[in-house]
Scaffold this active site. Structure first.
Site, short mmCIF file in Angstrom:
data_model
loop_
_atom_site.label_atom_id
_atom_site.label_comp_id
_atom_site.label_asym_id
_atom_site.label_seq_id
_atom_site.Cartn_x
_atom_site.Cartn_y
_atom_site.Cartn_z
N CYS A 113 -0.98 -7.79 -0.05
CA CYS A 113 -1.35 -6.55 -0.30
C CYS A 113 -0.88 -6.04 -1.44
CB CYS A 113 -1.26 -5.78 0.88
SG CYS A 113 -2.08 -6.07 2.19
N HIS A 252 -1.35 1.75 -1.81
CA HIS A 252 -1.88 0.74 -1.09
C HIS A 252 -2.76 1.19 0.07
CE1 HIS A 252 -3.33 -2.63 1.06
NE2 HIS A 252 -2.10 -2.67 1.94
N ASN A 282 -8.35 -1.50 4.97
CA ASN A 282 -7.26 -2.10 4.09
C ASN A 282 -7.96 -3.27 3.35
OD1 ASN A 282 -5.14 -3.41 2.87
ND2 ASN A 282 -3.98 -3.57 4.71
#
Length: 325
Positions: A113, A252, A282
């Site tokens: 990520c 993020h 996500n």
């Protein structure tokens, strides 16, 4: 002094929207449970012919369009992904072909990520060093293909998509562009967020058996809050800036609680924090550039404003970046 200016951003989301209610039909969960704990209302899923590469090509093309750039200006392509279509060639060189770029070089970065922040840092250094004049940085993921749909703690969290930015070399005093990037890793924590299995593993019939994402959620949450806070402070201190210098936080998009907590820490009004996790879920390395593309495209983020980005992912790896648009 050569610096990297973020000239444009673009994003792509698959056409298939998957609601929380649809997820609840697959695993023991509910719309209310998912919303309360994560802030996620829906996610997008790649289907049919959609791949990490095909999504990356579209996002990259849109970033070039916003920047008013052509394929001839792209010297470097870096794709951040944990879900490449093949072991090799890299997604980056497939994107190069897809965009009609006939020169330069490209490669993939695997930093989960935090991949976009890692890729942005590498591209910025290469531009500063004179190795490239125009760099396309893309995050593209199809996490839906590595999820265990029997694990409610992970399968509801992720979505598919791609986001991209175009960096252009410029000369001047450095007031605009990438001010600094800050990268970190702690490999001893690799087993709290990872994908099991290995490349080349097949079932009895010889069919590939992709690994599945595994996560110890409480541990990841605890480390995320601490590490991201440290990384944010590091970025501001490196540039001699206070919290109130930040115009936008583009984090993020993993969990609404973490995002809102970081916004409060910086003293930013909620409307100064770009949030897409409710709609995108996500999307790993794609989440920051997707959020950037949305906020730049709708006019929220304006020329001259200071944007702070931060991300943490499996590794553990984390980092931050300060960019004046």
């Amino acid at each position: 002094m050569i610096r990297s200016v973020l000239a444009g951003a673009g994003g792509y989301l698959p056409g298939r929207v998957v609601s929380n209610d649809e997820m609840a039909a697959l695993v023991d969960t509910s719309d209310a449970w998912i919303r309360e704990r994560t802030g996620i209302h829906q996610r997008y899923r790649a289907e049919g012919e959609e791949t990490t590469t095909s999504m990356a090509v579209i996002a990259g093309r849109r970033a070039l369009e916003m920047a008013g750039a052509t394929a001839a200006e792209v010297d470097l392509i870096i794709v951040a992904t944990s879900t490449p279509d093949q072991a090799f060639p890299s997604v980056a060189v497939r994107v190069q072909a897809g965009l009609g770029v006939d020169h330069g070089f490209g490669f993939d970065v695997s930093a989960a990520c935090a991949g976009f922040v890692y890729a942005l840092s590498i591209a910025d250094e290469m531009i500063r060093a004179g190795r490239a004049r125009g760099a396309l940085i893309i995050g593209s993921e199809v996490f839906s293909r590595i999820l265990d749909y029997g694990d409610r703690g992970t399968c509801v969290l992720f979505g598919d998509g791609a986001g991209a930015v175009f960096l252009r070399a410029a000369e001047g005093d450095g007031a605009q562009g990438v001010l600094s990037t800050h990268l970190h890793a702690q490999g001893s924590l690799g087993d709290i967020l990872y994908v099991d299995g290995a490349v080349g593993v097949t079932d009895a019939a010889g069919a590939p058996m992709p690994g599945k994402l595994r996560m110890h959620g409480r541990e990841v949450f605890r480390h995320a809050v601490q590490r991201l806070s440290e990384s944010v402070e590091e970025a501001l201190a490196a540039n001699g800036l206070a919290h109130d210098a930040v115009d936008w936080l583009v984090p993020h998009q993993a969990n609404i609680r973490i995002i809102e907590g970081m916004g409060r820490k910086l003293g930013l009004a909620p409307e100064r924090v770009v949030i897409t996790v409710d709609r995108h879920a996500n999307t790993s390395a794609a989440s920051i550039p997707l959020a950037l593309a949305e906020a730049m495209g709708d006019g929220r983020i304006q020329h001259g404003q200071l944007v702070l980005m931060e991300a943490l992912g499996g590794g553990l790896v984390w980092g931050s970046a300060l960019v004046r648009i």
